[in-house]
Design an enzyme around this catalytic site. Structure first.
Site, PDB file in Angstrom:
ATOM      1  CG  MET A 192      29.752  18.929 -13.023  1.00  0.00           C
ATOM      2  SD  MET A 192      29.778  18.234 -11.355  1.00  0.00           S
ATOM      3  CE  MET A 192      31.536  18.165 -11.023  1.00  0.00           C
ATOM      4  CG  ASN A 193      30.345  23.501 -17.284  1.00  0.00           C
ATOM      5  OD1 ASN A 193      29.579  22.797 -17.900  1.00  0.00           O
ATOM      6  ND2 ASN A 193      30.258  24.813 -17.334  1.00  0.00           N
ATOM      7  CG  ASP A 194      30.258  26.899 -14.477  1.00  0.00           C
ATOM      8  OD1 ASP A 194      31.252  26.354 -14.980  1.00  0.00           O
ATOM      9  OD2 ASP A 194      29.766  27.955 -14.924  1.00  0.00           O
ATOM     10  CD1 TRP A 230      29.904  22.985 -21.371  1.00  0.00           C
ATOM     11  CD2 TRP A 230      29.325  23.341 -23.506  1.00  0.00           C
ATOM     12  NE1 TRP A 230      29.027  24.043 -21.404  1.00  0.00           N
ATOM     13  CE2 TRP A 230      28.655  24.285 -22.698  1.00  0.00           C
ATOM     14  CE3 TRP A 230      29.096  23.373 -24.875  1.00  0.00           C
ATOM     15  CZ2 TRP A 230      27.798  25.258 -23.216  1.00  0.00           C
ATOM     16  CZ3 TRP A 230      28.232  24.338 -25.400  1.00  0.00           C
ATOM     17  CH2 TRP A 230      27.603  25.267 -24.564  1.00  0.00           C
ATOM     18  CB  SER A 270      26.298  29.187 -14.455  1.00  0.00           C
ATOM     19  OG  SER A 270      27.077  28.041 -14.703  1.00  0.00           O
ATOM     20  NE  ARG A 298      28.985  33.216 -19.798  1.00  0.00           N
ATOM     21  CZ  ARG A 298      29.536  33.723 -20.894  1.00  0.00           C
ATOM     22  NH1 ARG A 298      28.770  34.306 -21.802  1.00  0.00           N
ATOM     23  NH2 ARG A 298      30.830  33.667 -21.081  1.00  0.00           N
ATOM     24  CG  ASP A 299      27.546  32.727 -15.584  1.00  0.00           C
ATOM     25  OD1 ASP A 299      26.780  32.003 -16.236  1.00  0.00           O
ATOM     26  OD2 ASP A 299      28.749  32.870 -15.873  1.00  0.00           O
ATOM     27  CD  GLU A 343      32.813  32.369 -18.395  1.00  0.00           C
ATOM     28  OE1 GLU A 343      32.293  32.146 -19.488  1.00  0.00           O
ATOM     29  OE2 GLU A 343      33.597  31.555 -17.852  1.00  0.00           O
ATOM     30  CD1 TRP A 397      35.996  27.482 -18.707  1.00  0.00           C
ATOM     31  CD2 TRP A 397      35.407  25.699 -19.920  1.00  0.00           C
ATOM     32  NE1 TRP A 397      34.671  27.206 -18.445  1.00  0.00           N
ATOM     33  CE2 TRP A 397      34.282  26.114 -19.173  1.00  0.00           C
ATOM     34  CE3 TRP A 397      35.272  24.581 -20.752  1.00  0.00           C
ATOM     35  CZ2 TRP A 397      33.052  25.461 -19.247  1.00  0.00           C
ATOM     36  CZ3 TRP A 397      34.048  23.933 -20.817  1.00  0.00           C
ATOM     37  CH2 TRP A 397      32.955  24.380 -20.071  1.00  0.00           C
TER      38      TRP A 397
END
Ligand code: FRU
Length: 488
Positions: free
Chosen positions: A43-45, A69, A102, A175-176, A227, A313
């Protein structure tokens, strides 16, 4: 499958003496008691934080097939109280347009998109497609924004057949998306991270987007790529509205690696302006990244609720947990504090946690607990040592000048050459009244004055820290443990 608080919390075994009582069966090592973790895998964000019909939704960057990841999916869980989570099936799988990076989710109450109805509004997720094939070819246009929707309370998801809804204009990092409805401007606004700045886009229907403005090329911290932004309005103590912009950066954080900076200022429907040029951090520890806030919290509640990924990270892929990797922070409520002519943010653990805690027990100097998760409330200056049978320890010291966490001897540290470090944050300007420390199987979250300054730090002791020693002028403190588990 229900995610419930793990094992040991059932009995209030600890006290401020040294009463040794029966120990309970060991849980999975480092699996937290009251922090969200994926059932298994990576899992990340946190993604798509949205409240709908009595449920807090938590989606998250997830790779179910490995603990490192990889191809990103959106994992999914729901909760009625932000602390007890029920795991649901994976919501979004990678497809021919790319991995699912994300993004955010909103409820389209007015059915502006036409994807639901006003009677059953669609829950709409807007996320980044990351095209690995394009990346391998060396293309610049790797990332674009896609959309998916659910008309059954988030249980099943359909990808929009006109994806992407926002194509890449020629930026490698694009992104995101964090999308929110702005009632005063009758528009959806998407806040997007674009390498070294944020871009704002506007839409009437969530499907067509038009660029409004850019922010930040020459402001804030630029030690790494920008990010996971978030933009929202917040009232100060006097009731005046200000706008807050979060931007995560990696690397370049105050303790090295990943961290999240924020700006307070104004948004006029098109442009964000910052109150000043100071770089501020939402958390001064090493392990709170990519955090954003929940959408659609009812106005009767009125809180702005935050959740961060409790890792960095620098070592996220190699921390020593076995079947899963990463936990989230405690959900936190965000508020504005006026400091002279400027405003800063305060982050406090959500009040829901209080009903999970026992009454505070007064302690002096040393005590042994028999639980792995507890909350300490301490005075304005002191030194705290949390240790275990192997003599591994984490040391926290604080006064009006600074707050320091020493995790050099905290336990398992060999997985990374930067983990065993002393982390310090400057407290000048803050009159320390109290310090609250939330300890769980692999983490410490330290809140000064109810969250005026926060440090979140991972630790991996070989066995739980059950010895507490407090020294200094103020060696009085209180301990609260978790009440018995109440899965629902
Ligand atoms: C932040 C981040 C995002 C990206 C995601 C990929 O941690 O790098 O920018 O969307 O993780 O998993």
């Amino acid at each position: 499958m229900k995610y419930s608080l793990v094992v040991f919390v059932g009995f209030l075994l600890w006290s401020c003496g040294s009463d040794k009582k029966a120990r309970m069966a060991p849980a999975e090592q480092w699996r937290p008691a009251y922090h969200f973790t994926p059932p298994a895998g990576w899992m990340n964000d946190p993604n798509g934080l949205v409240y709908f019909d009595g449920e807090y939704h938590l989606f998250y960057q997830h790779y179910p097939d490995s603990t490192v990841w990889g191809p990103m999916h959106w994992g999914h869980a729901v909760s009625q109280d932000l602390l007890h989570w029920e795991h649901l099936p994976i919501a979004l799988y990678p497809d021919s347009l790319g991995y699912i990076f994300s993004g955010s989710a909103v409820v389209d109450w007015k059915n502006t998109s036409g994807l639901g109805t006003e009677a059953m509004p669609a829950m709409v997720a807007i996320y980044t497609y990351h095209d690995m094939a394009a990346e391998r070819r060396g293309d610049i246009k790797v990332e674009s924004q896609g959309l998916a929707y659910s008309i059954d309370r988030g249980r099943t998801w359909l990808k929009y057949n006109g994806n992407p809804v926002l194509a890449n204009p020629g930026s490698r990092d694009f992104r995101d998306p964090k999308v929110a409805w702005q009632d005063s401007y009758q528009q959806w606004v998407m806040t997007l991270a674009v390498h070294d700045h944020v871009e704002f886009y506007r839409s009437k229907d969530l499907l067509h987007w038009e660029k409004l403005s850019e922010f930040g090329k020459d402001l804030g911290s630029h030690g790494g790529v920008w990010e996971c932004p978030d933009l929202f309005a917040l009232k100060d103590e006097q009731g005046s509205t200000h706008w807050v912009l979060f931007v995560s950066i990696n690397p370049g954080g105050p303790q090295g690696g990943s961290a999240t900076q924020y700006f307070v200022g104004d948004f006029d429907g098109a442009r964000f302006t910052s109150q000043d040029t100071v770089t501020r951090w939402i958390d001064h520890g090493a392990d709170n990244y990519a955090g954003v806030t929940w959408s659609d919290i009812p106005s009767s509640d009125g809180r702005r609720l935050f959740l961060g990924w409790m890792s960095n990270w620098q070592y996220a892929n190699v921390v020593p947990t076995k079947n899963w990797r990463s936990a989230n922070t405690i959900p936190r409520s965000v508020s504005l504090v006026t400091r002279g002519a400027t405003h800063e943010l305060k982050f406090e653990p959500v009040k829901e946690i209080d009903s999970m805690l026992t009454e505070p027990r007064a302690c002096i100097k040393s005590t042994e607990t028999e639980t792995d998760a507890y909350v300490l409330t301490l005075g304005s200056a002191g030194a705290l040592v949390l240790s275990n049978e192997q003599n591994q320890k984490t040391v926290v010291t604080w006064n009006d000048h600074d707050l320091t966490v020493d995790r050099t001897q905290s336990g398992e540290t060999s997985f990374s050459n930067v983990f065993a470090a002393v982390h310090k944050t400057d407290l000048s300007g803050i009159t320390v009244k109290d310090v609250r420390i939330f300890v769980d199987a692999a983490s410490l979250e330290i809140f000064v004055n109810g969250g005026e300054r926060v440090m979140t730090e991972l630790v991996f002791p070989s066995s739980p820290y059950r010895r507490i020693d407090v020294t200094g002028n103020e060696s009085n403190y209180s301990i609260q443990s978790l009440r018995s588990s109440t899965p629902r």
